[in-house]
Write a protein that holds these residues in place. Structure first.
Motif, PDB file in Angstrom:
ATOM      1  N   ASP A  27       0.852  -1.180   0.000  1.00 20.19           N
ATOM      2  CA  ASP A  27       0.000   0.000   0.000  1.00 20.19           C
ATOM      3  C   ASP A  27       0.890   1.232   0.000  1.00 20.19           C
ATOM      4  O   ASP A  27       2.108   1.133  -0.066  1.00 20.19           O
ATOM      5  N   GLY A  28       0.276   2.396   0.053  1.00 20.90           N
ATOM      6  CA  GLY A  28       1.026   3.647  -0.019  1.00 20.90           C
ATOM      7  C   GLY A  28       2.092   3.789   1.045  1.00 20.90           C
ATOM      8  O   GLY A  28       3.140   4.375   0.808  1.00 20.90           O
ATOM      9  N   GLU A  29       1.844   3.247   2.245  1.00 25.84           N
ATOM     10  CA  GLU A  29       2.829   3.362   3.318  1.00 25.84           C
ATOM     11  C   GLU A  29       4.087   2.557   3.033  1.00 25.84           C
ATOM     12  O   GLU A  29       5.157   2.882   3.525  1.00 25.84           O
ATOM     13  N   ASN A  30       3.964   1.476   2.282  1.00 25.93           N
ATOM     14  CA  ASN A  30       5.112   0.627   1.970  1.00 25.93           C
ATOM     15  C   ASN A  30       5.876   1.102   0.736  1.00 25.93           C
ATOM     16  O   ASN A  30       6.963   0.613   0.461  1.00 25.93           O
ATOM     17  N   LEU A  31       5.298   2.017  -0.016  1.00 28.69           N
ATOM     18  CA  LEU A  31       5.928   2.479  -1.249  1.00 28.69           C
ATOM     19  C   LEU A  31       6.918   3.606  -0.953  1.00 28.69           C
ATOM     20  O   LEU A  31       6.653   4.769  -1.186  1.00 28.69           O
ATOM     21  N   THR A  32       8.089   3.223  -0.467  1.00 26.86           N
ATOM     22  CA  THR A  32       9.144   4.183  -0.157  1.00 26.86           C
ATOM     23  C   THR A  32      10.088   4.305  -1.349  1.00 26.86           C
ATOM     24  O   THR A  32      10.020   3.514  -2.294  1.00 26.86           O
ATOM     25  N   ASN A 102      14.768  14.847  -3.027  1.00 31.89           N
ATOM     26  CA  ASN A 102      14.113  15.785  -2.120  1.00 31.89           C
ATOM     27  C   ASN A 102      12.787  15.170  -1.681  1.00 31.89           C
ATOM     28  O   ASN A 102      12.562  13.985  -1.907  1.00 31.89           O
ATOM     29  N   ASN A 103      11.904  15.949  -1.091  1.00 32.74           N
ATOM     30  CA  ASN A 103      10.649  15.409  -0.570  1.00 32.74           C
ATOM     31  C   ASN A 103       9.648  15.021  -1.655  1.00 32.74           C
ATOM     32  O   ASN A 103       8.681  14.316  -1.371  1.00 32.74           O
ATOM     33  N   ASP A 104       9.850  15.506  -2.873  1.00 27.05           N
ATOM     34  CA  ASP A 104       8.883  15.266  -3.939  1.00 27.05           C
ATOM     35  C   ASP A 104       9.342  14.277  -4.999  1.00 27.05           C
ATOM     36  O   ASP A 104       8.522  13.601  -5.604  1.00 27.05           O
ATOM     37  N   LEU A 105      10.651  14.246  -5.254  1.00 23.65           N
ATOM     38  CA  LEU A 105      11.130  13.320  -6.276  1.00 23.65           C
ATOM     39  C   LEU A 105      12.581  12.945  -6.026  1.00 23.65           C
ATOM     40  O   LEU A 105      13.296  13.599  -5.287  1.00 23.65           O
ATOM     41  N   THR A 126       8.701   9.546  -7.998  1.00 27.48           N
ATOM     42  CA  THR A 126       7.939  10.710  -7.551  1.00 27.48           C
ATOM     43  C   THR A 126       7.040  10.337  -6.380  1.00 27.48           C
ATOM     44  O   THR A 126       6.447   9.259  -6.367  1.00 27.48           O
ATOM     45  N   ASN A 127       6.944  11.236  -5.416  1.00 29.08           N
ATOM     46  CA  ASN A 127       6.019  11.061  -4.301  1.00 29.08           C
ATOM     47  C   ASN A 127       4.628  11.411  -4.821  1.00 29.08           C
ATOM     48  O   ASN A 127       4.287  12.576  -4.987  1.00 29.08           O
ATOM     49  N   THR A 128       3.817  10.392  -5.084  1.00 28.60           N
ATOM     50  CA  THR A 128       2.521  10.589  -5.735  1.00 28.60           C
ATOM     51  C   THR A 128       1.384  10.883  -4.771  1.00 28.60           C
ATOM     52  O   THR A 128       0.269  11.132  -5.190  1.00 28.60           O
ATOM     53  N   GLY A 129       1.648  10.838  -3.489  1.00 32.97           N
ATOM     54  CA  GLY A 129       0.579  10.954  -2.500  1.00 32.97           C
ATOM     55  C   GLY A 129       0.072   9.582  -2.107  1.00 32.97           C
ATOM     56  O   GLY A 129      -0.468   9.387  -1.028  1.00 32.97           O
ATOM     57  N   ASN A 130       0.254   8.609  -2.981  1.00 36.57           N
ATOM     58  CA  ASN A 130      -0.067   7.205  -2.695  1.00 36.57           C
ATOM     59  C   ASN A 130       1.224   6.408  -2.598  1.00 36.57           C
ATOM     60  O   ASN A 130       1.268   5.245  -2.974  1.00 36.57           O
TER      61      ASN A 130
END
Length: 142
Positions: A27-32, A102-105, A126-130
């Protein structure tokens, strides 16, 4: 008594199997960032596809420079190609280095060094929010 033991053993196995399956769900929490890169490296170099489709964004673009021609592929084409070569181990030495983060990509360079050439993959995550997902891969052959 024997039936009760068998029933309890069966119930314990069912609970253990369910818990193990829930732990492998992505899930989104595991997608580091690290999970996305490690999954990409496993898919490309070892043919291990577990989780690969989850870490690649639906709109991801895969491009490679071959001579003076740029070839482009979408997620579906890459997943289909990897499935056709599932569990195929590449004869290469793989290394990764962070180009930018960075925090976004993040842009990570994944070098696959074969005996006669090197394939350098510039992977944008990219940090997609998910969770962190691969949105672009550009490959160059040297």
């Amino acid at each position: 008594m024997k039936t009760l033991k068998s029933l309890m053993l069966g119930l314990a196995l069912l609970v253990a199997g369910t818990a193990a399956n829930a732990a492998t769900k992505i899930d989104g929490e595991n997608l580091t960032k690290n999970f996305a890169i490690n999954t990409y490296v496993d898919a490309m170099t070892r043919g291990k596809l577990q989780g690969f489709s989850d870490v690649v964004d639906q709109s991801a673009k895969f491009s490679m420079l071959r001579g003076k021609t740029v070839l482009s592929f979408g997620k579906t084409e890459i997943v289909d190609q990897l499935k056709a070569n599932k569990n195929t181990e590449q004869d290469c030495i793989t290394s990764t280095s962070v180009v930018e983060s960075n925090n976004d990509l993040a842009v990570v360079k994944v070098d696959m060094k074969y005996s006669t050439f090197t394939r350098s993959n510039y992977v944008t995550i990219t940090n997609t929010g998910n969770g962190w997902k691969i949105t672009n891969v550009y490959s160059v052959f040297k």
